[in-house]
Design a protein around this motif. Sequence first.
Motif, mmCIF file in Angstrom:
data_model
loop_
_atom_site.group_PDB
_atom_site.id
_atom_site.type_symbol
_atom_site.label_atom_id
_atom_site.label_comp_id
_atom_site.label_asym_id
_atom_site.label_seq_id
_atom_site.Cartn_x
_atom_site.Cartn_y
_atom_site.Cartn_z
ATOM 1 N N THR A 1 -25.374 -0.375 5.048
ATOM 2 C CA THR A 1 -26.823 -0.549 5.144
ATOM 3 C C THR A 1 -27.198 -1.633 6.147
ATOM 4 N N PHE A 2 -28.254 -1.350 6.907
ATOM 5 C CA PHE A 2 -28.849 -2.301 7.839
ATOM 6 C C PHE A 2 -30.120 -2.851 7.205
ATOM 7 N N PRO A 3 -30.344 -4.158 7.225
ATOM 8 C CA PRO A 3 -31.624 -4.693 6.725
ATOM 9 C C PRO A 3 -32.762 -4.214 7.604
ATOM 10 N N SER A 4 -33.952 -4.066 7.026
ATOM 11 C CA SER A 4 -35.092 -3.500 7.749
ATOM 12 C C SER A 4 -35.511 -4.330 8.947
ATOM 13 N N GLY A 5 -35.237 -5.647 8.923
ATOM 14 C CA GLY A 5 -35.673 -6.507 10.017
ATOM 15 C C GLY A 5 -34.679 -6.637 11.154
ATOM 16 N N MET A 6 -33.582 -5.874 11.120
ATOM 17 C CA MET A 6 -32.561 -6.007 12.153
ATOM 18 C C MET A 6 -32.926 -5.128 13.348
ATOM 19 N N HIS A 7 -33.471 -5.732 14.414
ATOM 20 C CA HIS A 7 -33.953 -4.963 15.559
ATOM 21 C C HIS A 7 -33.331 -5.369 16.887
ATOM 22 N N THR A 8 -32.841 -6.592 17.021
ATOM 23 C CA THR A 8 -32.403 -7.066 18.328
ATOM 24 C C THR A 8 -31.043 -6.485 18.708
ATOM 25 N N TYR A 9 -30.812 -6.412 19.999
ATOM 26 C CA TYR A 9 -29.539 -5.896 20.514
ATOM 27 C C TYR A 9 -28.365 -6.656 19.940
ATOM 28 N N GLN A 10 -28.444 -7.983 19.948
ATOM 29 C CA GLN A 10 -27.318 -8.786 19.508
ATOM 30 C C GLN A 10 -27.003 -8.582 18.041
ATOM 31 N N SER A 11 -28.045 -8.493 17.190
ATOM 32 C CA SER A 11 -27.804 -8.303 15.757
ATOM 33 C C SER A 11 -27.206 -6.930 15.477
ATOM 34 N N VAL A 12 -27.698 -5.906 16.184
ATOM 35 C CA VAL A 12 -27.160 -4.554 15.998
ATOM 36 C C VAL A 12 -25.720 -4.491 16.500
ATOM 37 N N LYS A 13 -25.474 -5.045 17.669
ATOM 38 C CA LYS A 13 -24.137 -5.020 18.259
ATOM 39 C C LYS A 13 -23.133 -5.725 17.344
#
Length: 476
Positions: A123-135
Amino acid sequence: MHESEKPSRKTSQARLERMIDTIRSEIGNGTYREGDYLPSEKAYAKEYHLSNKTVRQGLEVLVAERLIEKIPRVGNKVARLSRSDTVVLKFGCHTTLFPEAQMKTLIAEFHKRFPGIRVEVSTFPSGMHTYQSVKTKIEQEGIDVFSMNYNSMDDFRRNGALDELETLEPNPAVYPFLTESATFGGELKMQPFVFSPLILCYNKEHFREKDVMEPDSSWRWNVLFEQASKLASENERLGFYFHFPSSNRWPVFLLQSGISFERDPSGRFASPEQLADGLRACRELIYLQKRFPLFLSEKDGDAEELFFSEKVSMIMTTYLALNHHERRSEFEYDIAPLPYLKNDPKTLLLMIGLSIRADSAVKESARKFVDFLVSYEAQLLIRQKTLSIPSVKPAAEWSGKESLYRPSRFSMYRDIIPTFRPFTAMNMSTSELYRFYREAKLFWSGLETEEAAVKRLEQLLFEQEEGLFVREGAKV
């Protein structure tokens, strides 16, 4: 169990899903290992207050997912998870998609169709949007396929990281404007899955009670606040509300002001006046609200919670967000286009898509999974079981017997497609929008002059953009 004590169908389904999720987790965390037998069906029936038949149906889901196998006249045993003929596909999924797209059901259906592929969800938290956090997330957990919204896709683009995403084949059944929004340099990097414009949602009974005309596409914001004043009842309800701090809400005022932030060759904003215009546009709406509080909510979803508790007559929301709350009573509600500022109506387009990691070792299985999720069968299930808008046009525009309450104007989105605009229409990144909001609050609250706010914003945004140029240069 007496007839009067029997759980409702909805309660029974919730208990069944909880049982299935618990067993999945217990297998995943090693509570039950390969070859272990699960407790008896009778034990599960007692623990979750379900019938034996319902428990068996739930266990069949896990059999279809190849997590357990049924041994006749013996019981249910945890299956071998390391079978050589089974591909394990790791799927990074935002938690919001479980109610918005019935992801558990879709994954179960995929397992039935492709028994040789087992999908493991992270699961990904709903606020995870930036390239670095996703990567970071996909690398740490070895994610193969993941959900991503348009903000994240734009951040990949701004960081020169689109090559880290597999190029996908366009689905001709997907709304063309969605495919175009996810295509860069002629390559599709995110397969559109579900979407929504920002819309107005309103309580029809409140309008009838106060003899107020229902909203239509001609409404401007000043009209909305005039009607909201009539709908409000002291100590009982507000006429209008939305969660102002949400990055999917307040930027619509910048969008509707007609501002597209231009930059000079160095990356600096070409005109400080654009920042001033944006500040004024938002302040105008803040002042129009008058006695309607802006900061009543603490998080996304609070406005919808107030609405479905009948504490608010109108909210700014999305089709997607309506899936997270249930009506406390059987009141009628409907939707309308968002009011606008100038003569060119615009609203923000929110899109969630599916991307494949370019260096995934199981890309063939990942493509099958993505193709299934945007198949007519899967998209029709989304249309019938949720209030979300599927990306596949024939599924989105299906008509038939409804299984849940649906606003009578549900199909309104088709008439306002020309007003949809992605975040990139403002030429600001997600992080820049966040900085804009954070710094502008002082000015909007009357604690800073416009000149001082513009000067500080220009410097902060330029420093961030300059940092981005340095990172991109280092990558090259």
